[in-house]
Motif scaffolding. Structure first.
Motif, PDB file in Angstrom:
ATOM      1  N   ILE A   2      -7.393   2.562  -1.326  1.00 37.29           N
ATOM      2  CA  ILE A   2      -6.008   3.055  -1.340  1.00 37.29           C
ATOM      3  C   ILE A   2      -5.809   3.998  -2.525  1.00 37.29           C
ATOM      4  CG2 ILE A   2      -3.590   2.401  -1.554  1.00 37.29           C
ATOM      5  CD1 ILE A   2      -4.769   1.588   1.103  1.00 37.29           C
ATOM      6  N   GLN A  54      -7.282   7.507  -2.128  1.00 35.31           N
ATOM      7  CA  GLN A  54      -6.602   8.294  -1.099  1.00 35.31           C
ATOM      8  C   GLN A  54      -7.492   8.451   0.128  1.00 35.31           C
ATOM      9  OE1 GLN A  54      -5.262  11.603  -3.605  1.00 35.31           O
ATOM     10  NE2 GLN A  54      -3.400  10.476  -4.100  1.00 35.31           N
ATOM     11  N   TYR A 113       0.823  -1.199   0.000  1.00 37.87           N
ATOM     12  CA  TYR A 113       0.000   0.000   0.000  1.00 37.87           C
ATOM     13  C   TYR A 113       0.867   1.265   0.000  1.00 37.87           C
ATOM     14  CZ  TYR A 113      -3.605  -3.300   1.648  1.00 37.87           C
ATOM     15  OH  TYR A 113      -4.473  -4.357   1.783  1.00 37.87           O
ATOM     16  N   SER A 114       1.956   1.224   0.761  1.00 39.06           N
ATOM     17  CA  SER A 114       2.819   2.397   0.874  1.00 39.06           C
ATOM     18  C   SER A 114       3.541   2.698  -0.428  1.00 39.06           C
ATOM     19  CB  SER A 114       3.834   2.194   2.005  1.00 39.06           C
ATOM     20  OG  SER A 114       3.172   2.027   3.251  1.00 39.06           O
ATOM     21  N   GLN A 153      -8.193  -2.079  -2.563  1.00 42.16           N
ATOM     22  CA  GLN A 153      -7.384  -1.444  -3.610  1.00 42.16           C
ATOM     23  C   GLN A 153      -7.984  -0.099  -4.018  1.00 42.16           C
ATOM     24  OE1 GLN A 153      -5.890  -3.574  -7.009  1.00 42.16           O
ATOM     25  NE2 GLN A 153      -6.258  -5.563  -6.054  1.00 42.16           N
ATOM     26  N   GLN A 161      -3.978   5.903   6.750  1.00 39.31           N
ATOM     27  CA  GLN A 161      -4.950   5.001   6.122  1.00 39.31           C
ATOM     28  C   GLN A 161      -4.324   3.658   5.789  1.00 39.31           C
ATOM     29  OE1 GLN A 161      -8.337   5.984   3.374  1.00 39.31           O
ATOM     30  NE2 GLN A 161      -6.828   5.449   1.814  1.00 39.31           N
ATOM     31  N   ASN A 162      -3.115   3.668   5.254  1.00 43.03           N
ATOM     32  CA  ASN A 162      -2.448   2.414   4.911  1.00 43.03           C
ATOM     33  C   ASN A 162      -2.224   1.548   6.145  1.00 43.03           C
ATOM     34  OD1 ASN A 162      -2.389   3.296   2.282  1.00 43.03           O
ATOM     35  ND2 ASN A 162      -0.247   3.900   2.308  1.00 43.03           N
ATOM     36  N   GLN A 171     -13.811   4.679  -2.624  1.00 41.74           N
ATOM     37  CA  GLN A 171     -13.657   4.043  -1.314  1.00 41.74           C
ATOM     38  C   GLN A 171     -14.930   3.369  -0.817  1.00 41.74           C
ATOM     39  OE1 GLN A 171     -13.694   7.358  -1.839  1.00 41.74           O
ATOM     40  NE2 GLN A 171     -15.449   8.101  -0.669  1.00 41.74           N
ATOM     41  N   SER A 177       0.973   4.402  -2.656  1.00 42.98           N
ATOM     42  CA  SER A 177       0.722   5.786  -2.250  1.00 42.98           C
ATOM     43  C   SER A 177       1.916   6.681  -2.571  1.00 42.98           C
ATOM     44  CB  SER A 177       0.416   5.841  -0.748  1.00 42.98           C
ATOM     45  OG  SER A 177      -0.791   5.169  -0.454  1.00 42.98           O
TER      46      SER A 177
END
Length: 473
Positions: A162, A165, A47-48, A159, A121-122, A321, A51
């Motif tokens: 993420i 955002q 995830y990071s 997914q 969030q991640n 989301q 982002s």
């Protein structure tokens, strides 16, 4: 006996023995979390990376990140969440009911940056991965549990969240995972508490809590579940009919008009719009149909109901989301199915079903956000990074600036930002993205600003083929 011999033969002091015993118990308690934590950590890394690629390439999906950055900044300064991106003096608690987001304040105080919210969030979603993986491993074995945990980490709803955002549902995802895993463990008090917190994340989740309570009543056969249902329904009514209208500039729940029940009654077939049907089928597919055999799946109904009743197509599909809160539900339902039908499902079949869920998750990833990671240079280009940085450098700290969504998330932590589509007070600076325009004037930012704010003069301070910046002299 010598002093040394006596010391060697004496038992350990009670305090030391107690300390070692406590350490041993802690290790035993943490041991079952080693593998789930690994799955969650790998998910966090994935995830990071996604982002970071978005941020580095100046990819901003909507104005939500900027909005919640302004909220976090306000909370960090012990102020109400006044969000100028929604309008001058706009209190975001009049838009949606999410008082629990006050916890972002201390984090933002330490790390005052919009990217901080993406990291938060991640972490929250990755934590939910560890929770689901732990629950699956505990009840179904390591191979099946890891497969289900990894499939959950790659599920299209997460997914899309993420990719979209930051949004407040980042807190709802782990709360649901914790509540439903506790429910499967028959830890009713924990299930009750984690579910009860959902009402402070978003107003519509009160209806989700209502159904969680009914499912708990069915499983536990106690009044506690009914009290949870009453809690959820009560907060939904209080938030939508009292709190939000009282704090909203229009004296109403801003999203009530989107629940078009009359439209459904006049055209029942609209419920079977292809996009809605695909969303439901996609929910079933990621659990290879297992969620259909558990009553926990009923918990998805409130979220699907408000989305499918809306006339806005953006709510019907798999993007954004909106489906993130459905992922813990259908995966917990799949685990429940495999648990309750254990006598009919052999160990080998459980492993095959877990592997099938992971395979579906991997295959579908190519069709959703993480598929972009296969070609980062194409989907996260940095060719315009220099232009973006130059435009940002033309706006000093501490000023007011009106802008579109292109760079707003890179300005909110150091300036007071207004969205160009609202009626705003005349800002000191204006920054616009002109890359999509044909035959644009080299001083369009100044000309358009003077038209929006008669009597105010602007002069250009930066212009290239992508951005223009103007300021009051």
């Amino acid at each position: 006996m010598t002093t040394v011999q006596k010391a060697a033969t004496d038992p350990k002091p009670p305090a030391t023995a107690a300390g070692l015993s406590a350490l041993s118990r802690a290790r035993q308690a943490l041991a079952p979390w080693a593998v789930p934590a690994t799955v969650g950590t790998l998910a966090l890394a994935l995830y990071s990376v996604f982002s970071w690629l978005q941020w580095r390439s100046f990819t901003i999906r909507s104005w939500d990140l900027g909005i919640f950055d302004q909220l976090a900044k306000a909370y960090s300064n012990f102020q109400p969440p006044i969000v100028s991106l929604k309008g001058e003096g706009y209190n975001l608690l009049g838009d949606q009911f999410h008082p629990l987001l006050v916890v972002l304040g201390p984090v933002y105080k330490l790390f005052p940056h919009a990217f901080t919210l993406l990291v938060v969030q991640n972490i929250l979603i990755a934590f939910s991965v560890a929770v689901i993986a732990h629950c699956a491993i505990k009840h179904l074995g390591r191979f099946t549990g890891v497969s289900i945990g990894a499939a959950y980490a790659l599920s299209w709803g997460l997914q899309s969240a993420i990719d979209a955002q930051f949004h407040e549902i980042a807190f709802a995802v782990p709360f649901l995972a914790l509540s439903l895993s506790a429910l499967l463990d028959e830890r009713w008090r924990s299930a009750w508490i984690w579910a009860a917190l959902l009402v402070f994340v978003k107003e519509d989740l009160g209806l989700t809590v209502l159904v969680v309570g009914l499912v708990m009543t069915l499983r536990a056969r106690t009044m506690a579940g009914l009290w949870l249902s009453a809690w959820g329904l009560g907060w939904f009514v209080l938030a939508t009919q009292v709190i939000l209208p009282a704090m909203n500039p229009g004296d109403q729940w801003a999203y009530e008009s989107q629940l078009n029940i009359a439209g459904l009654l006049s055209d029942p077939l609209s419920l079977f719009h292809p996009e809605k049907v695909i969303t439901v089928l996609a929910l079933v597919a990621i659990t290879v149909g297992l969620c259909l055999f558990s009553p926990l799946t009923l918990i998805v109904l409130p979220t699907l109901a408000w989305r499918f009743l809306s006339e806005l197509p953006v709510y019907w599909g798999q993007e954004w989301q909106y489906s993130a809160v459905l992922m813990p539900v259908v995966f917990a339902a799949a685990i429940d199915t495999l648990m309750r039908r254990r006598p009919l499902i052999s160990l080998r079949l459980r492993k095959l079903l877990g592997a099938a869920m992971l395979l579906v998750g991997v295959v579908l990833s190519s069709q959703y956000a993480f598929g972009m990671l296969l070609s980062p240079a194409t989907h996260f280009p940095t060719a315009t990074a220099e232009s973006s940085n130059n435009a940002l450098a033309a706006v000093p700290d501490g000023v007011t600036v009106e802008t579109d969504i292109s760079l707003m998330s890179y300005l909110v932590d150091r300036t007071e930002v207004y969205w160009i589509g609202n009626q705003n007070p005349a800002p000191e600076y204006v920054l616009i993205d002109v890359s999509g325009r044909q035959g644009v004037s080299p001083d369009a930012a100044a000309i358009e600003a003077e038209q929006r704010f008669p009597g105010t003069t602007y002069q250009m301070v930066f212009a290239d083929s992508r951005y223009q910046v103007a300021r009051q002299p």
